[in-house]
Design an enzyme around this catalytic site. Structure first.
Site, mmCIF file in Angstrom:
data_model
loop_
_atom_site.group_PDB
_atom_site.id
_atom_site.type_symbol
_atom_site.label_atom_id
_atom_site.label_comp_id
_atom_site.label_asym_id
_atom_site.label_seq_id
_atom_site.Cartn_x
_atom_site.Cartn_y
_atom_site.Cartn_z
ATOM 1 C CD1 TRP A 13 -8.720 13.562 3.071
ATOM 2 C CD2 TRP A 13 -8.364 15.688 2.173
ATOM 3 N NE1 TRP A 13 -9.895 14.396 3.067
ATOM 4 C CE2 TRP A 13 -9.670 15.665 2.330
ATOM 5 C CE3 TRP A 13 -7.718 16.584 1.511
ATOM 6 C CZ2 TRP A 13 -10.118 16.724 2.123
ATOM 7 C CZ3 TRP A 13 -8.266 17.848 1.109
ATOM 8 C CH2 TRP A 13 -10.078 17.831 1.574
ATOM 9 C CB THR A 22 -9.381 7.305 8.222
ATOM 10 O OG1 THR A 22 -10.130 8.307 7.466
ATOM 11 C CG2 THR A 22 -10.493 6.264 8.948
ATOM 12 C CB ALA A 47 -6.804 -0.321 5.817
ATOM 13 N N GLY A 103 0.769 -1.292 -0.171
ATOM 14 C CA GLY A 103 -0.120 0.214 -0.131
ATOM 15 C C GLY A 103 0.783 1.253 -0.011
ATOM 16 C CD GLN A 104 -1.530 6.305 -1.233
ATOM 17 O OE1 GLN A 104 -1.317 7.210 -1.783
ATOM 18 N NE2 GLN A 104 -3.091 6.167 -0.901
ATOM 19 C CB VAL A 105 1.060 3.811 4.952
ATOM 20 C CG1 VAL A 105 1.780 3.916 6.177
ATOM 21 C CG2 VAL A 105 0.055 5.265 4.773
ATOM 22 C CE1 TYR A 119 0.798 4.635 10.272
ATOM 23 C CE2 TYR A 119 0.774 2.529 9.970
ATOM 24 C CZ TYR A 119 1.256 3.705 10.272
ATOM 25 O OH TYR A 119 2.913 3.511 10.375
ATOM 26 C CG PHE A 153 -5.516 -8.277 7.191
ATOM 27 C CD1 PHE A 153 -4.264 -8.854 7.041
ATOM 28 C CD2 PHE A 153 -5.781 -6.748 8.051
ATOM 29 C CE1 PHE A 153 -3.083 -8.221 7.645
ATOM 30 C CE2 PHE A 153 -4.755 -6.474 8.617
ATOM 31 C CZ PHE A 153 -3.312 -7.095 8.297
ATOM 32 C CE1 TYR A 156 -11.065 3.065 5.005
ATOM 33 C CE2 TYR A 156 -11.650 5.363 5.507
ATOM 34 C CZ TYR A 156 -10.696 4.613 5.422
ATOM 35 O OH TYR A 156 -9.263 4.807 5.534
#
Ligand code: NAP
Length: 302
Positions: free
Chosen positions: A150, A101, A60, A11-13, A99, A37, A125
């Site tokens: 974001w 949101t 996630a 993922g991005q992170v 993490y 998961f 979500y």
């Protein structure tokens, strides 16, 4: 040397974390193909076999609109699997970094949200992420929950990538101007995570437990999607990228005019005083990490 398991490595992170934490311990990284998961017993088996000191969960279900139709799947990944991570972390007396949101809030406060403000998610979500937070806090393993907003990066799906793609095809764009928060780069999230983890690793168990909790993590400042889109196009144009949409052809619309499956909070700027004071961090302005990603995107788009 501490053993660290990273979930969600693609993922991005997750991708950024692989770089920033690789020298902080013995790192084992899993993507969806090696740790799904949706298969809780397989997930449990991995943790039981590896016995990590630290689990970092960057995996996630992040498809905000699709979650409205895939409630069961979103809950399994964002709530049930997270509860399992917390239970296993507790048994191992380890540390869980997770993490969450800004979408846990309803956006009606019109002031920066603090960690103890009441949550009231407006979409599935957000509900599943909030329930994941609650599970960690009630199981109460040592934990850091970083709520962010974001997220963007050079990788994966995000607002910047979408804007670049459509502005190359269309001559005008209509973008929402009544949702406000802070764009946060995945690299910034990974850097702050590494900084906080480094701090915790110097502490004894008792002090580490005292630092457990939810922290808001985003840079300083705020914007709306319309202003953000204009900044992206004007900055990339300046860096030599060609678009069919000039910035003057980007027009504001309201959330009510753009029908989406999921409702988003109108104001979800996160207050970051707690993370700054606890971990002695100076947050930078949101444009700084953004300019870095835009300049690398400009190179790829020449
Ligand atoms: N993106 C945002 O704007 C935003 C905003 C606020 C908070 N956050 C939170 O920040 C964290 C990181 O987000 P991100 O932007 O890095 O998300 P992302 O780019 O969508 O990455 C999520 C990762 O989770 C993995 N994943 C999805 N379903 C899975 C499953 N069943 N089993 C295992 N892995 C699975 C995905 O795997 P694949 O690569 O195989 O798809 C992907 O690598 C998340 O907790 C998210 O809720 C994100």
């Amino acid at each position: 040397m501490k053993k660290i398991i990273l979930f969600g490595k693609n993922g991005q992170v997750g991708k950024e974390l692989q770089h920033t934490i690789k020298n902080m311990g013995m790192l084992i990284s899993y993507g969806r193909s090696s740790a799904n998961f949706e298969n809780l017993s397989a997930l449990k088996k991995i943790i039981k076999e590896e016995k990590p000191d630290i689990i970092i969960n960057a995996a996630a279900y992040t498809a905000v609109d699709r979650a409205e139709d895939e409630q069961k799947k979103a809950k399994l990944i964002n709530t049930d699997a997270v509860a399992l991570l917390a239970e296993e972390t507790k048994k191992l007396n380890g540390l869980l970094i997770h993490y969450s949101t800004d979408y846990v809030f309803d956006g009606k406060k019109n002031l920066e949200y603090r960690e103890l403000d009441a949550t009231n998610p407006q979409n599935i979500y957000g509900q599943t992420k909030r329930d994941g937070e609650n599970a960690i806090q009630s199981i109460n393993c040592k934990h850091l929950i970083f709520r962010t907003s974001w997220v963007y990066s050079n990788y994966g799906h995000n607002f910047i990538k979408t804007i670049v793609k459509v502005a190359k095809i269309k001559t005008e764009l209509k973008i929402i101007n009544d949702q406000t928060s802070t764009p946060t780069s995945a690299e910034f999230i990974a850097d702050v995570t590494a900084h906080c983890l480094n701090d915790l690793l110097l502490m004894n168990n008792e002090l580490m437990s005292q630092k457990s909790g939810i922290y808001h993590l985003s840079p300083n400042g705020k914007t709306n999607w319309y202003e953000y889109a204009k900044f992206i196009i004007s900055e990339l144009s300046f860096l030599g990228v060609h678009f069919k949409t000039p910035t003057e052809n980007i027009f504001p619309i309201t959330s009510a005019e753009l029908k989406t499956a999921a409702t988003r909070p109108l104001y979800s700027k996160l207050n970051t005083d707690k993370i700054s004071s606890t971990f002695n961090l100076d947050m930078m302005d949101w444009h700084v990490p953004l300019r870095k990603v835009l300049s690398s995107l400009a190179e790829q788009n020449q």
